[in-house]
Design a protein around this motif. Sequence first.
Motif, PDB file in Angstrom:
ATOM      1  N   LEU A  31       0.830  -1.210   0.000  1.00  0.00           N
ATOM      2  CA  LEU A  31       0.000   0.000   0.000  1.00  0.00           C
ATOM      3  C   LEU A  31       0.856   1.249   0.000  1.00  0.00           C
ATOM      4  CD1 LEU A  31      -2.886  -0.989   2.401  1.00  0.00           C
ATOM      5  CD2 LEU A  31      -3.050  -0.482  -0.012  1.00  0.00           C
ATOM      6  N   VAL A  32       2.013   1.181   0.642  1.00  0.00           N
ATOM      7  CA  VAL A  32       2.885   2.341   0.653  1.00  0.00           C
ATOM      8  C   VAL A  32       3.281   2.693  -0.766  1.00  0.00           C
ATOM      9  CG1 VAL A  32       5.235   3.062   1.199  1.00  0.00           C
ATOM     10  CG2 VAL A  32       3.754   2.185   2.958  1.00  0.00           C
ATOM     11  N   ALA A  33       3.453   1.696  -1.574  1.00  0.00           N
ATOM     12  CA  ALA A  33       3.784   1.925  -2.974  1.00  0.00           C
ATOM     13  C   ALA A  33       2.523   2.187  -3.767  1.00  0.00           C
ATOM     14  CB  ALA A  33       4.521   0.726  -3.523  1.00  0.00           C
ATOM     15  N   PHE A  34       1.460   2.410  -3.101  1.00  0.00           N
ATOM     16  CA  PHE A  34       0.107   2.702  -3.541  1.00  0.00           C
ATOM     17  C   PHE A  34      -0.563   1.452  -4.014  1.00  0.00           C
ATOM     18  CE2 PHE A  34      -2.937   5.430  -6.086  1.00  0.00           C
ATOM     19  CZ  PHE A  34      -3.886   5.228  -5.135  1.00  0.00           C
ATOM     20  N   ALA A  35      -1.109   0.896  -3.054  1.00  0.00           N
ATOM     21  CA  ALA A  35      -2.064  -0.133  -3.226  1.00  0.00           C
ATOM     22  C   ALA A  35      -1.475  -1.471  -3.017  1.00  0.00           C
ATOM     23  CB  ALA A  35      -2.774   0.007  -4.528  1.00  0.00           C
ATOM     24  N   ALA A  36      -1.395  -1.477  -1.649  1.00  0.00           N
ATOM     25  CA  ALA A  36      -1.447  -2.720  -1.002  1.00  0.00           C
ATOM     26  C   ALA A  36      -0.738  -3.855  -1.445  1.00  0.00           C
ATOM     27  CB  ALA A  36      -2.916  -3.101  -0.689  1.00  0.00           C
ATOM     28  N   ALA A 112       6.115  10.367  -6.762  1.00  0.00           N
ATOM     29  CA  ALA A 112       7.323  10.469  -5.941  1.00  0.00           C
ATOM     30  C   ALA A 112       7.663   9.136  -5.262  1.00  0.00           C
ATOM     31  CB  ALA A 112       7.153  11.569  -4.887  1.00  0.00           C
ATOM     32  N   LYS A 113       6.645   8.391  -4.843  1.00  0.00           N
ATOM     33  CA  LYS A 113       6.895   7.129  -4.157  1.00  0.00           C
ATOM     34  C   LYS A 113       7.169   5.982  -5.118  1.00  0.00           C
ATOM     35  CE  LYS A 113       4.457   8.420  -0.041  1.00  0.00           C
ATOM     36  NZ  LYS A 113       4.724   7.978   1.283  1.00  0.00           N
ATOM     37  N   LEU A 114       6.452   5.934  -6.237  1.00  0.00           N
ATOM     38  CA  LEU A 114       6.609   4.818  -7.177  1.00  0.00           C
ATOM     39  C   LEU A 114       7.610   5.092  -8.286  1.00  0.00           C
ATOM     40  CD1 LEU A 114       2.996   3.482  -7.716  1.00  0.00           C
ATOM     41  CD2 LEU A 114       4.849   2.461  -6.421  1.00  0.00           C
ATOM     42  N   GLY A 115       7.771   6.348  -8.673  1.00  0.00           N
ATOM     43  CA  GLY A 115       8.664   6.685  -9.784  1.00  0.00           C
ATOM     44  C   GLY A 115      10.067   6.129  -9.638  1.00  0.00           C
ATOM     45  N   PRO A 116      10.706   6.326  -8.482  1.00  0.00           N
ATOM     46  CA  PRO A 116      12.066   5.803  -8.334  1.00  0.00           C
ATOM     47  C   PRO A 116      12.136   4.270  -8.361  1.00  0.00           C
ATOM     48  CG  PRO A 116      11.608   7.475  -6.677  1.00  0.00           C
ATOM     49  CD  PRO A 116      10.308   7.166  -7.361  1.00  0.00           C
ATOM     50  N   ILE A 117      11.044   3.631  -8.064  1.00  0.00           N
ATOM     51  CA  ILE A 117      11.023   2.169  -8.002  1.00  0.00           C
ATOM     52  C   ILE A 117      10.738   1.567  -9.377  1.00  0.00           C
ATOM     53  CG2 ILE A 117       9.809   0.176  -7.037  1.00  0.00           C
ATOM     54  CD1 ILE A 117       9.174   2.066  -4.623  1.00  0.00           C
ATOM     55  N   ALA A 118       9.707   2.077 -10.026  1.00  0.00           N
ATOM     56  CA  ALA A 118       9.223   1.456 -11.261  1.00  0.00           C
ATOM     57  C   ALA A 118       9.536   2.261 -12.518  1.00  0.00           C
ATOM     58  CB  ALA A 118       7.719   1.237 -11.160  1.00  0.00           C
TER      59      ALA A 118
END
Length: 156
Positions: A31-36, A112-118
């Motif tokens: 969820l922190v990465a938006f959706a659980a 900001a949260k998912l961009g660096p990851i994916a």
Amino acid sequence: MLAARNIKPTVSIPKDSKQLPISIMKVFIALVAFAALSFAAAVELSPAQIAEVRQRAKACAEQEGITKEQAIGLRAGNFGDSDPKVKCFANCFLEQSGLVTNGQVNPDAVLAKLGPIAGEAKVKEVQAKCDSIQGADKCDTSYQLFKCYYENRAEV
């Protein structure tokens, strides 16, 4: 002297308890990465971040009164549970994470949260599909957003 035995410690949780076991809380890292629940494999979180996620999930679970079974169902992508508590849990968690504000997705925070990851391009593709979703109320909106991100997780 006693021989060492291969005994695993167990934790029992009363059926009427509103607290979820720590293993269930791991579910909500996604969820922190938006959706659980679906991005956990792609997300590398520090122990401090994991602790923060668990704290947030525990507080929202207690606040909304979801059951262990409901948490497991949400983790597994079971979106057939239309219990308002589950929907409001999703809203609580996403609001606490800064990804949703007053029932509206915060696209900058998601990026900001998912961009660096994916990768920003992939996240923007999913945002284009999901971020305009509006439910019947803010809890339903958050739940529907979670569902959309979950169903499009392969693209992220």
